[in-house]
Enzyme design. Structure first.
Site, short mmCIF file in Angstrom:
data_model
loop_
_atom_site.label_atom_id
_atom_site.label_comp_id
_atom_site.label_asym_id
_atom_site.label_seq_id
_atom_site.Cartn_x
_atom_site.Cartn_y
_atom_site.Cartn_z
N HIS A 1 -0.75 1.96 -13.04
CA HIS A 1 -0.14 0.79 -13.67
C HIS A 1 1.33 1.14 -13.95
O HIS A 1 1.61 2.22 -14.48
CB HIS A 1 -0.87 0.45 -14.97
CG HIS A 1 -0.30 -0.73 -15.69
ND1 HIS A 1 -0.51 -2.03 -15.27
CD2 HIS A 1 0.49 -0.80 -16.78
CE1 HIS A 1 0.14 -2.84 -16.09
NE2 HIS A 1 0.74 -2.14 -17.01
N ASP B 1 -6.25 -2.60 -17.97
CA ASP B 1 -5.16 -1.63 -18.20
C ASP B 1 -5.33 -0.88 -19.52
O ASP B 1 -4.38 -0.69 -20.26
CB ASP B 1 -3.80 -2.37 -18.20
CG ASP B 1 -3.51 -3.05 -16.86
OD1 ASP B 1 -2.79 -4.06 -16.85
OD2 ASP B 1 -4.03 -2.57 -15.83
N ASN C 1 1.41 3.25 -2.47
CA ASN C 1 0.65 4.26 -3.22
C ASN C 1 -0.52 4.77 -2.40
O ASN C 1 -0.82 5.97 -2.40
CB ASN C 1 0.17 3.68 -4.55
CG ASN C 1 1.23 3.73 -5.62
OD1 ASN C 1 1.59 4.81 -6.09
ND2 ASN C 1 1.75 2.59 -6.01
N ARG D 1 -6.35 -7.90 -8.28
CA ARG D 1 -7.44 -8.76 -8.75
C ARG D 1 -8.06 -8.16 -10.00
O ARG D 1 -8.23 -6.93 -10.09
CB ARG D 1 -8.53 -8.93 -7.68
CG ARG D 1 -8.04 -9.46 -6.35
CD ARG D 1 -7.42 -10.83 -6.46
NE ARG D 1 -8.37 -11.84 -6.91
CZ ARG D 1 -8.01 -13.05 -7.35
NH1 ARG D 1 -6.75 -13.34 -7.47
NH2 ARG D 1 -8.91 -13.93 -7.72
N ILE D 2 -8.38 -9.00 -10.97
CA ILE D 2 -9.07 -8.52 -12.16
C ILE D 2 -10.55 -8.39 -11.82
O ILE D 2 -11.14 -9.31 -11.25
CB ILE D 2 -8.85 -9.48 -13.35
CG1 ILE D 2 -7.38 -9.41 -13.77
CG2 ILE D 2 -9.76 -9.10 -14.51
CD1 ILE D 2 -7.01 -10.38 -14.87
N LEU D 3 -11.15 -7.25 -12.12
CA LEU D 3 -12.53 -6.97 -11.77
C LEU D 3 -13.44 -7.31 -12.96
O LEU D 3 -13.06 -7.12 -14.11
CB LEU D 3 -12.68 -5.49 -11.39
CG LEU D 3 -11.89 -5.09 -10.12
CD1 LEU D 3 -11.75 -3.58 -10.04
CD2 LEU D 3 -12.57 -5.65 -8.87
N ARG E 1 -15.48 -14.87 -9.31
CA ARG E 1 -15.13 -13.44 -9.15
C ARG E 1 -16.34 -12.62 -8.72
O ARG E 1 -16.23 -11.75 -7.86
CB ARG E 1 -14.58 -12.87 -10.45
CG ARG E 1 -13.23 -13.42 -10.85
CD ARG E 1 -12.67 -12.69 -12.09
NE ARG E 1 -11.43 -13.32 -12.53
CZ ARG E 1 -10.24 -13.09 -11.96
NH1 ARG E 1 -10.16 -12.24 -10.94
NH2 ARG E 1 -9.17 -13.71 -12.40
N SER F 1 1.52 4.90 -15.33
CA SER F 1 0.34 5.57 -15.88
C SER F 1 -0.81 5.51 -14.88
O SER F 1 -1.00 4.47 -14.23
CB SER F 1 -0.13 4.85 -17.17
OG SER F 1 0.95 4.71 -18.08
N GLY G 1 0.77 -1.23 0.00
CA GLY G 1 0.00 0.00 0.00
C GLY G 1 0.80 1.29 0.00
O GLY G 1 0.34 2.32 0.49
#
Ligand code: GRF
Length: 195
Positions: free
Chosen positions: A109, A145, A14, A91-93, A65, A136, A12
């Site tokens: 990213h 992304d 960021n 995790r991909i949402l 998911r 980015s 964490g």
């Protein structure tokens, strides 16, 4: 005053910079830090900064998911966020989750998108012999992304760089870029910035 929820998966760093930036005349305040990993180090850092936290372990949900996201939405919606910041969230949402927040969900990213979506971005830039790398901040869309760029920061790739040395150089810029983009986004400014 805009309400900002931040999603993390790890340390964490960021998230800490975002939280620390939201003071004084900043137009936003952090209302929740949530993680898919109850052991994420960032949860303790958020608590130390007096930000409410939530952890929803994704592992019990296995490949489902949507079920994980339904569980995550409970504390998330309770915080009534205006803006969602993904910060080291791994995790991909699903498109359904993204569409719920589309236009007010940001992600950072570690590449100069559209180059290197996905993982291992620094190793890929080094392997390609790129002269520059960077990070980015973009609006999150259902495609990974891939959303509109709100800000970028670039660094030279140095001779002898490893993925770790390059990641550390880029991370220091992430910590400057994300707060700068969020401060503008919170007042409706979406023209991209370049550091
Ligand atoms: C960083 O490499 C960042 O580029 C990516 O997640 C990693 C960890 O970030 N988004 P943090 O320290 O958990 O914010």
């Amino acid at each position: 005053m805009k309400r900002v929820a931040i999603l993390i998966s790890g340390g964490g760093s960021n998230m800490v910079r975002l939280v620390e930036s939201m003071t004084g005349d900043h137009p936003a305040r952090p209302v929740l830090v949530a993680s898919n990993d109850p052991a994420a180090g960032g949860l303790a850092r958020a608590a130390a900064l007096s930000v409410p936290t939530a952890a929803v372990d994704h592992k019990p949900f296995g490949p489902d998911r949507a079920a994980f996201e339904t569980a995550l939405l409970q504390p998330l919606l309770a915080a009534e966020p205006d803006i969602l910041c993904l910060a080291g969230f791994m995790r991909i949402l699903t498109p359904a989750f993204v569409e719920r927040f589309e236009g007010r969900m940001l992600n950072i990213h570690p590449s100069l998108l559209p180059a290197y979506p996905g993982l291992h971005t620094h190793a890929r830039a080094i392997a390609a012999g790129d002269a520059f790398a960077g990070c980015s901040v973009h609006l999150v869309t259902p495609k990974l992304d891939d959303g509109p760029i709100l800000g970028q920061a670039r660094v030279p790739v140095e001779p002898g760089d490893t993925a770790d040395s390059l990641a550390a150089r880029v991370l220091a810029l992430e910590h400057r870029l994300y707060p700068a983009v969020l401060r503008r986004f919170a007042v409706g400014k979406t023209a991209r910035i370049d550091l």
